[in-house]
Write a protein that holds these residues in place. Structure first.
Motif, PDB file in Angstrom:
ATOM      1  N   VAL A  13      -9.509   6.065   0.082  1.00 48.12           N
ATOM      2  CA  VAL A  13      -9.868   4.826   0.947  1.00 48.12           C
ATOM      3  C   VAL A  13     -10.065   3.692  -0.023  1.00 48.12           C
ATOM      4  O   VAL A  13      -9.470   2.529   0.471  1.00 48.12           O
ATOM      5  CB  VAL A  13     -11.359   5.088   1.712  1.00 48.12           C
ATOM      6  N   ALA A  14     -10.556   3.965  -1.055  1.00 47.59           N
ATOM      7  CA  ALA A  14     -10.849   2.728  -2.114  1.00 47.59           C
ATOM      8  C   ALA A  14      -9.457   2.347  -2.599  1.00 47.59           C
ATOM      9  O   ALA A  14      -9.535   1.176  -2.621  1.00 47.59           O
ATOM     10  CB  ALA A  14     -11.693   3.270  -3.358  1.00 47.59           C
ATOM     11  N   LEU A  15      -8.493   2.976  -2.683  1.00 49.22           N
ATOM     12  CA  LEU A  15      -7.277   2.682  -3.028  1.00 49.22           C
ATOM     13  C   LEU A  15      -6.458   1.829  -2.190  1.00 49.22           C
ATOM     14  O   LEU A  15      -5.588   0.849  -2.512  1.00 49.22           O
ATOM     15  CB  LEU A  15      -6.193   4.027  -3.351  1.00 49.22           C
ATOM     16  N   GLY A  16      -6.578   2.034  -1.039  1.00 45.86           N
ATOM     17  CA  GLY A  16      -6.105   1.290   0.236  1.00 45.86           C
ATOM     18  C   GLY A  16      -5.233   2.175   1.221  1.00 45.86           C
ATOM     19  O   GLY A  16      -4.373   1.776   1.777  1.00 45.86           O
ATOM     20  N   GLY A  17      -5.495   3.703   1.092  1.00 45.16           N
ATOM     21  CA  GLY A  17      -4.784   4.455   1.880  1.00 45.16           C
ATOM     22  C   GLY A  17      -3.211   4.649   1.700  1.00 45.16           C
ATOM     23  O   GLY A  17      -2.721   4.037   0.774  1.00 45.16           O
ATOM     24  N   SER A  18      -2.675   5.113   2.531  1.00 46.80           N
ATOM     25  CA  SER A  18      -1.391   5.499   2.579  1.00 46.80           C
ATOM     26  C   SER A  18      -0.276   4.326   2.251  1.00 46.80           C
ATOM     27  O   SER A  18       0.617   4.526   1.802  1.00 46.80           O
ATOM     28  CB  SER A  18      -0.631   6.403   3.707  1.00 46.80           C
ATOM     29  N   GLU A  19      -0.788   3.241   2.637  1.00 40.43           N
ATOM     30  CA  GLU A  19       0.184   2.107   2.527  1.00 40.43           C
ATOM     31  C   GLU A  19       0.385   1.510   1.046  1.00 40.43           C
ATOM     32  O   GLU A  19       1.400   1.399   0.513  1.00 40.43           O
ATOM     33  CB  GLU A  19      -0.513   0.966   3.519  1.00 40.43           C
ATOM     34  N   VAL A  20      -0.971   1.420   0.282  1.00 41.58           N
ATOM     35  CA  VAL A  20      -0.914   1.059  -1.089  1.00 41.58           C
ATOM     36  C   VAL A  20      -0.180   2.236  -1.761  1.00 41.58           C
ATOM     37  O   VAL A  20       0.510   2.234  -2.720  1.00 41.58           O
ATOM     38  CB  VAL A  20      -2.320   0.839  -1.505  1.00 41.58           C
ATOM     39  N   ILE A  21      -0.588   3.573  -1.421  1.00 44.97           N
ATOM     40  CA  ILE A  21       0.008   4.538  -2.156  1.00 44.97           C
ATOM     41  C   ILE A  21       1.401   4.803  -1.915  1.00 44.97           C
ATOM     42  O   ILE A  21       2.275   4.655  -3.245  1.00 44.97           O
ATOM     43  CB  ILE A  21      -0.768   5.890  -1.877  1.00 44.97           C
ATOM     44  N   GLY A  22       1.928   4.433  -1.006  1.00 47.54           N
ATOM     45  CA  GLY A  22       3.302   4.417  -0.717  1.00 47.54           C
ATOM     46  C   GLY A  22       4.062   3.285  -1.447  1.00 47.54           C
ATOM     47  O   GLY A  22       4.995   3.406  -1.986  1.00 47.54           O
ATOM     48  N   ARG A  23       3.349   2.154  -1.569  1.00 48.77           N
ATOM     49  CA  ARG A  23       3.993   0.867  -2.469  1.00 48.77           C
ATOM     50  C   ARG A  23       4.121   1.255  -3.913  1.00 48.77           C
ATOM     51  O   ARG A  23       4.984   1.167  -4.562  1.00 48.77           O
ATOM     52  CB  ARG A  23       3.114  -0.234  -2.272  1.00 48.77           C
ATOM     53  N   ILE A  24       2.921   1.982  -4.413  1.00 48.15           N
ATOM     54  CA  ILE A  24       2.868   2.583  -5.743  1.00 48.15           C
ATOM     55  C   ILE A  24       4.139   3.576  -6.215  1.00 48.15           C
ATOM     56  O   ILE A  24       4.821   3.277  -7.255  1.00 48.15           O
ATOM     57  CB  ILE A  24       1.683   3.078  -5.983  1.00 48.15           C
ATOM     58  N   ALA A 105      -0.459  -0.809 -11.659  1.00 50.56           N
ATOM     59  CA  ALA A 105      -0.945  -2.351 -12.062  1.00 50.56           C
ATOM     60  C   ALA A 105      -0.475  -3.335 -11.058  1.00 50.56           C
ATOM     61  O   ALA A 105      -1.025  -4.080 -10.745  1.00 50.56           O
ATOM     62  CB  ALA A 105      -0.797  -2.518 -13.536  1.00 50.56           C
ATOM     63  N   GLU A 106       0.995  -3.164 -10.717  1.00 50.90           N
ATOM     64  CA  GLU A 106       1.629  -4.048  -9.792  1.00 50.90           C
ATOM     65  C   GLU A 106       1.116  -4.089  -8.398  1.00 50.90           C
ATOM     66  O   GLU A 106       1.282  -4.942  -7.574  1.00 50.90           O
ATOM     67  CB  GLU A 106       3.273  -3.887 -10.018  1.00 50.90           C
ATOM     68  N   CYS A 107       1.113  -2.970  -7.901  1.00 56.91           N
ATOM     69  CA  CYS A 107       1.133  -2.740  -6.512  1.00 56.91           C
ATOM     70  C   CYS A 107      -0.241  -1.864  -5.983  1.00 56.91           C
ATOM     71  O   CYS A 107      -0.413  -1.775  -4.774  1.00 56.91           O
ATOM     72  CB  CYS A 107       2.133  -1.696  -6.079  1.00 56.91           C
TER      73      CYS A 107
END
Ligand code: HEM
Length: 132
Positions: A13-24, A105-107
């Motif tokens: 949750v703190a990372l921003g969920g699957s959207e942020v993880i997918g971008r990384i 770091a970027e995403c």
């Protein structure tokens, strides 16, 4: 939603969920695919990185405390054991850790301390996969 029914806070949750993880994950494999310094690491992987993009994103979501679909689809699968036959060495493990740290770091999350903590833990895992 009251406090009793609120879902527990997780790194996912703190990372921003699957959207942020997918971008990384997409950035990580794009870096691996295009940057000359990651050529030895890229050469270890199959030509088509699409299945790995899906799998790594699913694994990271589950690892961070999010949806456990990857664990359910891969019962008993251990990432360390899965990499044992891949001839990971210190050089390629460092490339993996460097590329994921850049992608985070970027995403990754706006909270830089959280992104750094994520990258550090993944680096420990990557280096633990290395054999001389
Ligand atoms: C925290 C560290 C790592 C994690 C979480 C991770 C995760 C994954 C995942 C989820 C896959 C997809 C395949 C599957 O579902 O089994 C995969 C494939 C792969 N990983 Fe990693 N990995 C890590 C470190 C490394 C390192 C350090 C290397 C090499 C130096 C590496 C090389 C590979 C290769 C070559 C494949 C693909 C094999 C194929 O072509 O099918 N991984 N990894």
């Amino acid at each position: 939603m009251n406090a009793e029914s609120a879902p527990p806070s997780t790194p996912y949750v703190a990372l921003g969920g699957s959207e942020v993880i997918g971008r990384i994950v997409d950035r990580f494999y794009d870096l691996m695919d295009t940057e000359p310094q990651y050529r030895p690491l890229r050469a270890m992987h199959a030509e088509d990185l699409t299945p790995m993009r899906v799998s790594l994103a699913g694994w990271l979501c589950a690892w961070a405390g999010g949806p456990r679909d990857w664990f359910e689809q891969n019962p008993g699968k251990c990432m360390m054991s899965a990499h044992r036959g891949l001839r990971v060495n210190h050089e390629t493990a460092t490339q993996w850790a460097d590329a994921i740290a850049r992608a985070v770091a970027e995403c990754g999350p706006a909270d830089q301390a959280l992104g750094k903590a994520m990258a550090e833990r993944l680096e420990l895992m990557a280096q633990a996969m290395a054999r001389p």
